[in-house]
Design an enzyme around this catalytic site. Structure first.
Site, PDB file in Angstrom:
ATOM      1  N   HIS A   2       0.941  -1.095  -0.084  1.00  0.00           N
ATOM      2  CA  HIS A   2      -0.113   0.079   0.087  1.00  0.00           C
ATOM      3  C   HIS A   2       0.632   1.199   0.208  1.00  0.00           C
ATOM      4  O   HIS A   2       0.045   2.887   0.366  1.00  0.00           O
ATOM      5  CB  HIS A   2      -0.854  -0.028   1.267  1.00  0.00           C
ATOM      6  CG  HIS A   2      -2.167  -0.762   0.962  1.00  0.00           C
ATOM      7  ND1 HIS A   2      -3.018  -1.468   0.547  1.00  0.00           N
ATOM      8  CD2 HIS A   2      -2.045  -2.408   2.233  1.00  0.00           C
ATOM      9  CE1 HIS A   2      -3.494  -3.005   0.664  1.00  0.00           C
ATOM     10  NE2 HIS A   2      -3.113  -3.047   1.677  1.00  0.00           N
ATOM     11  N   GLU A 106       2.542 -11.136   5.131  1.00  0.00           N
ATOM     12  CA  GLU A 106       1.482 -11.589   4.508  1.00  0.00           C
ATOM     13  C   GLU A 106       0.757 -12.501   4.883  1.00  0.00           C
ATOM     14  O   GLU A 106      -0.193 -12.975   5.281  1.00  0.00           O
ATOM     15  CB  GLU A 106       1.177 -11.604   3.098  1.00  0.00           C
ATOM     16  CG  GLU A 106      -0.794 -11.645   2.516  1.00  0.00           C
ATOM     17  CD  GLU A 106      -1.688 -10.489   2.880  1.00  0.00           C
ATOM     18  OE1 GLU A 106      -2.732  -9.832   3.347  1.00  0.00           O
ATOM     19  OE2 GLU A 106      -0.883  -9.086   3.124  1.00  0.00           O
ATOM     20  N   HIS A 121       0.424  -9.131   9.635  1.00  0.00           N
ATOM     21  CA  HIS A 121       0.119  -8.392   8.419  1.00  0.00           C
ATOM     22  C   HIS A 121      -1.482  -7.775   8.868  1.00  0.00           C
ATOM     23  O   HIS A 121      -2.132  -6.914   9.771  1.00  0.00           O
ATOM     24  CB  HIS A 121       0.097  -8.425   7.982  1.00  0.00           C
ATOM     25  CG  HIS A 121      -1.023  -6.748   6.329  1.00  0.00           C
ATOM     26  ND1 HIS A 121      -2.094  -7.724   5.404  1.00  0.00           N
ATOM     27  CD2 HIS A 121      -1.947  -5.998   7.039  1.00  0.00           C
ATOM     28  CE1 HIS A 121      -2.586  -6.757   5.042  1.00  0.00           C
ATOM     29  NE2 HIS A 121      -2.670  -5.812   5.710  1.00  0.00           N
ATOM     30  N   HIS A 125      -4.651  -6.423  11.230  1.00  0.00           N
ATOM     31  CA  HIS A 125      -6.198  -5.629  11.104  1.00  0.00           C
ATOM     32  C   HIS A 125      -7.483  -6.384  12.342  1.00  0.00           C
ATOM     33  O   HIS A 125      -7.640  -5.721  12.685  1.00  0.00           O
ATOM     34  CB  HIS A 125      -6.528  -6.134   9.892  1.00  0.00           C
ATOM     35  CG  HIS A 125      -5.718  -5.809   8.722  1.00  0.00           C
ATOM     36  ND1 HIS A 125      -7.494  -4.941   8.102  1.00  0.00           N
ATOM     37  CD2 HIS A 125      -5.102  -5.299   8.076  1.00  0.00           C
ATOM     38  CE1 HIS A 125      -6.391  -3.813   7.494  1.00  0.00           C
ATOM     39  NE2 HIS A 125      -5.212  -4.663   6.930  1.00  0.00           N
ATOM     40  N   HIS A 161      -0.868   0.325   8.160  1.00  0.00           N
ATOM     41  CA  HIS A 161      -0.315   0.425   6.628  1.00  0.00           C
ATOM     42  C   HIS A 161       1.088   1.307   7.426  1.00  0.00           C
ATOM     43  O   HIS A 161       2.023   0.883   6.746  1.00  0.00           O
ATOM     44  CB  HIS A 161      -1.033   0.191   5.678  1.00  0.00           C
ATOM     45  CG  HIS A 161      -1.414  -0.531   5.483  1.00  0.00           C
ATOM     46  ND1 HIS A 161      -1.406  -1.337   5.093  1.00  0.00           N
ATOM     47  CD2 HIS A 161      -3.083  -1.013   5.821  1.00  0.00           C
ATOM     48  CE1 HIS A 161      -2.364  -3.023   4.902  1.00  0.00           C
ATOM     49  NE2 HIS A 161      -3.548  -2.366   5.755  1.00  0.00           N
TER      50      HIS A 161
END
Length: 250
Positions: A2, A106, A121, A125, A161
């Site tokens: 991102h 990831e 990651h 979240h 991020h």
């Protein structure tokens, strides 16, 4: 990860007199309150009041995420970045590349060692999205960071991020810069640059389509079928629609 979205976000913040977004994650205000509150106003998603703190333990079904483990995984990633290599499950070392770094952060099938480096990651979240009820004691719905379609609406998405980007920046800053010779394209010469408007701009009378770049606001509508948990596609119910003014160029 991102990186370009963050660059655009920071540009828009600077344009309205705000500072660049600050990281929020392990080692970056992770243990303190999250000043930014947010309410999606969407059914099936909880809000977050300003100043809330993440839980030490977050439960999603049978899965348990401990924030101290997320912090440990961050330390292991930065330690490996400082050494320049990851460690496979069998102990073999492999040079870090942008690809295997992305896969490992990831925690997808390309992760070098998911058991050692975790799922940082996605865990972030879930932890932030579950701030209202991390152990699901009161069955409070998760916040927008839990769903891909709604996560970028939450200011905490950008702060999280920005932290993830610190991992990639640690890798990039240790690479040998390109030489001028590597950046040259022998036989290619730029003889001119121009722009041409090929579409109508709402509310603007365009007299000259060449040499002008137009910026304007335009209302966009987005159907969110997978974020409204009460929506039944088989009942022909109208989808939940978000309308927003968006910066466009022509």
């Amino acid at each position: 990860m991102h990186q370009q979205m963050l660059a655009r976000y920071d540009t828009e913040r600077l344009a309205v007199g705000l500072d660049k977004v600050k990281a929020f994650g392990p080692g970056y205000c992770w243990d303190g309150p999250l000043p930014e509150g947010y309410n999606t106003m969407l059914r099936g998603m909880s809000f977050r009041a300003p100043g809330m703190k993440i839980g030490t333990v977050t439960r999603v079904g049978r899965r348990v995420i401990r924030t101290d483990v997320v912090t440990r995984n961050k330390d292991r990633l930065f330690h490996s970045l400082a050494r320049g290599h990851f460690e496979y499950p069998n102990g073999t070392l492999v040079e870090i590349t942008m690809d295997n770094l992305g896969n490992t952060v990831e925690a997808n099938l390309g992760s070098v060692n998911r058991k050692l480096y975790g799922n940082i990651h996605n865990d972030g979240h879930v932890v932030i999205a579950s701030i209202n009820d991390p152990t699901r004691t009161f069955n409070i719905e998760a916040g927008p960071l839990f769903e891909t379609a709604t996560a970028p609406r939450d200011p905490a998405f950008w702060r999280w991020h920005k932290f993830i980007e610190e991992l990639f920046e640690a890798f990039r800053s240790d690479q040998t810069p390109y030489t001028a010779a590597e950046l040259r394209l022998p036989g290619v010469n730029v003889i001119g640059v121009s722009v041409e408007t090929t579409q109508l701009v709402p509310g603007v009378c365009i007299k000259n389509t060449v040499g002008n770049l137009y910026t304007y606001m335009e209302e966009k509508a987005y159907k969110l079928l997978n974020t409204d948990k009460s929506f039944d596609e088989n009942k022909n119910e109208p989808p939940f629609v978000i309308r927003k003014n968006q910066n466009e160029h022509a």
